[in-house]
Design an enzyme around this catalytic site. Sequence first.
Site, PDB file in Angstrom:
ATOM      1  N   ARG A  43      12.014 -15.602   8.705  1.00  0.00           N
ATOM      2  CA  ARG A  43      12.127 -15.322   7.275  1.00  0.00           C
ATOM      3  C   ARG A  43      12.925 -14.032   7.120  1.00  0.00           C
ATOM      4  O   ARG A  43      12.767 -13.090   7.919  1.00  0.00           O
ATOM      5  CB  ARG A  43      10.737 -15.138   6.633  1.00  0.00           C
ATOM      6  CG  ARG A  43       9.934 -16.409   6.485  1.00  0.00           C
ATOM      7  CD  ARG A  43      10.547 -17.386   5.488  1.00  0.00           C
ATOM      8  NE  ARG A  43       9.772 -18.618   5.349  1.00  0.00           N
ATOM      9  CZ  ARG A  43       9.956 -19.722   6.062  1.00  0.00           C
ATOM     10  NH1 ARG A  43      10.912 -19.778   6.978  1.00  0.00           N
ATOM     11  NH2 ARG A  43       9.218 -20.790   5.842  1.00  0.00           N
ATOM     12  N   GLU A  80      17.297 -15.909  -1.043  1.00  0.00           N
ATOM     13  CA  GLU A  80      18.016 -17.164  -0.764  1.00  0.00           C
ATOM     14  C   GLU A  80      18.164 -17.979  -2.035  1.00  0.00           C
ATOM     15  O   GLU A  80      17.185 -18.076  -2.783  1.00  0.00           O
ATOM     16  CB  GLU A  80      17.256 -17.964   0.300  1.00  0.00           C
ATOM     17  CG  GLU A  80      17.221 -17.241   1.635  1.00  0.00           C
ATOM     18  CD  GLU A  80      16.429 -17.988   2.716  1.00  0.00           C
ATOM     19  OE1 GLU A  80      15.948 -19.103   2.462  1.00  0.00           O
ATOM     20  OE2 GLU A  80      16.293 -17.430   3.816  1.00  0.00           O
ATOM     21  N   HIS A  97      19.673 -21.433   5.825  1.00  0.00           N
ATOM     22  CA  HIS A  97      18.276 -21.805   6.120  1.00  0.00           C
ATOM     23  C   HIS A  97      18.148 -23.299   6.471  1.00  0.00           C
ATOM     24  O   HIS A  97      17.498 -24.060   5.761  1.00  0.00           O
ATOM     25  CB  HIS A  97      17.357 -21.437   4.936  1.00  0.00           C
ATOM     26  CG  HIS A  97      15.925 -21.277   5.362  1.00  0.00           C
ATOM     27  ND1 HIS A  97      15.023 -20.455   4.730  1.00  0.00           N
ATOM     28  CD2 HIS A  97      15.220 -21.851   6.371  1.00  0.00           C
ATOM     29  CE1 HIS A  97      13.845 -20.527   5.314  1.00  0.00           C
ATOM     30  NE2 HIS A  97      13.942 -21.373   6.317  1.00  0.00           N
TER      31      HIS A  97
HETATM   32  C1  DGY Z   1      10.111 -23.548   8.093  1.00  0.00           C
HETATM   33  O1  DGY Z   1       9.813 -24.745   8.057  1.00  0.00           O
HETATM   34  O2  DGY Z   1       9.314 -22.663   7.770  1.00  0.00           O
HETATM   35  C2  DGY Z   1      11.444 -23.171   8.639  1.00  0.00           C
HETATM   36  O3  DGY Z   1      11.956 -22.075   7.991  1.00  0.00           O
HETATM   37  C3  DGY Z   1      12.373 -24.364   8.662  1.00  0.00           C
HETATM   38  O4  DGY Z   1      13.710 -24.103   8.687  1.00  0.00           O
END
Ligand code: DGY
Length: 329
Positions: A239, A268, A287
Site C-alpha cells: 500500500r 490512487e 495497482h
Molecule cells: C490486494 O488485494 O490487497 C492487492 O493490493 C492486490 O493487488
Amino acid sequence: MEKPYVFITRKLPEQLIEPLKEIAHVEMWDHEEEPVPHELLVEKAKKATALLTMLSDKVDESIMGKAAHLKVIANLAVGYDNIRIEEATRRGISVCNTPDVLSDTTADLTFGLLMAAARRLTEAAEYVKNGEWKGWSPYLLAGRDIHHKTIGIVGMGNIGRAVAKRATGFEMEILYHNRSRHLEAEKELGAVYCSFDELITKADYIVCLTPLTNETKHLFDEAAFKKMKQSAIFVNASRGAVVDEEALIQALKEGQIAGAGLDVFTREPIDPQHPLLSLANVVALPHIGSASIETRTEMIELCVDNILRSLKQQKPKTIINKEVLPQYC
Ligand code: DGY
C-alpha cells in the site's frame, strides 16, 4: 419473505454474480473504473445486507452507522485497510477478504516490477518506441543484475513467501523481516530472518509487502532510505502509505537509492503531474498486483461465496474479524 439486498460497488461480470441473484436482490454500480460516490454508497448501504466492495472504497462509521441490516462486507482484495474492522466487529458485521487465491499472481507482478526497475525495461521500451535508438552501445540502458544479489522482503505472508520462491530461481540471497518468524520459508527457501534495519542496510532489492496498519504507516521514511545502499532498488506492491513519498522522491533524486518499482501510491489514481512520475528511475504501475483474468475471476467468486454463505447463516470461508463467527451455525 423479501430477498436480502446486496450492493456491489463496481461493474463485475454478470455471470459471476448469478449465484447471488438466486437468493438476493443484487444491484451493481455500473462503472468499471470510476468508484461509486461515497454519498451513494451510504444510501445503498442503508438497505444492504451485504456489500461487495473494492479496495478503493472507504468503509467506515459514516457507512456502517447507517447500515442497520448490514451483515457482511466482502472486500475484493487481500488488504483491508480501507475498512474500519473494529467498527464492523463492534456492530457484528463480518468482513471478508480474498487471501491465497491471489498470492502467486501478485508475486509474479512484484517480481516483474523488480526486474523492470532493475533492467530499466519501461525506459528501454519507450526508447525504442520513441525512435531514439540510434545504434548498439556497450552501456546503452544498462541496468543492474538480479541474479546472485540480495533480496530483502518486508512482510513475509503468503505473497512474500511466493516472491521468495521466485527469488530462489535467480539464486538470490533472501532476507526477510516480519512480525513473526516464517520457519517454513527459512527451511524450504533458505530465507534468513533479520531486523528491519539490517534488511534495509544489506539488501540490493527491498520489497515491501507488509499490510498498511498504524504501525507500518510511513515505515519507509527518510531515515530508512538513508540507510539503504546507493545501488538499492525499492519495490512496493503493498500500500502506498507504507512509504513516505516525499522521502522516497528525495532519495531517488539525490541518488540515495538507485530506483523504485511502485504498484501502489498514497493517492490512487496518482496525479499524472506527481513528481514521482517524472523520475526516469521509477517504474510506476496502476495497482495491478493481482490483476490477471484468472485471479480476478477467482477473487470475485470468493467474494460471492463469502456473501452467499453469510446470507445462509454459514461461516464465510475467509473472514478477517473472527470475533463475529459465533453468530453463524
Ligand atoms: C490486494 O488485494 O490487497 C492487492 O493490493 C492486490 O493487488
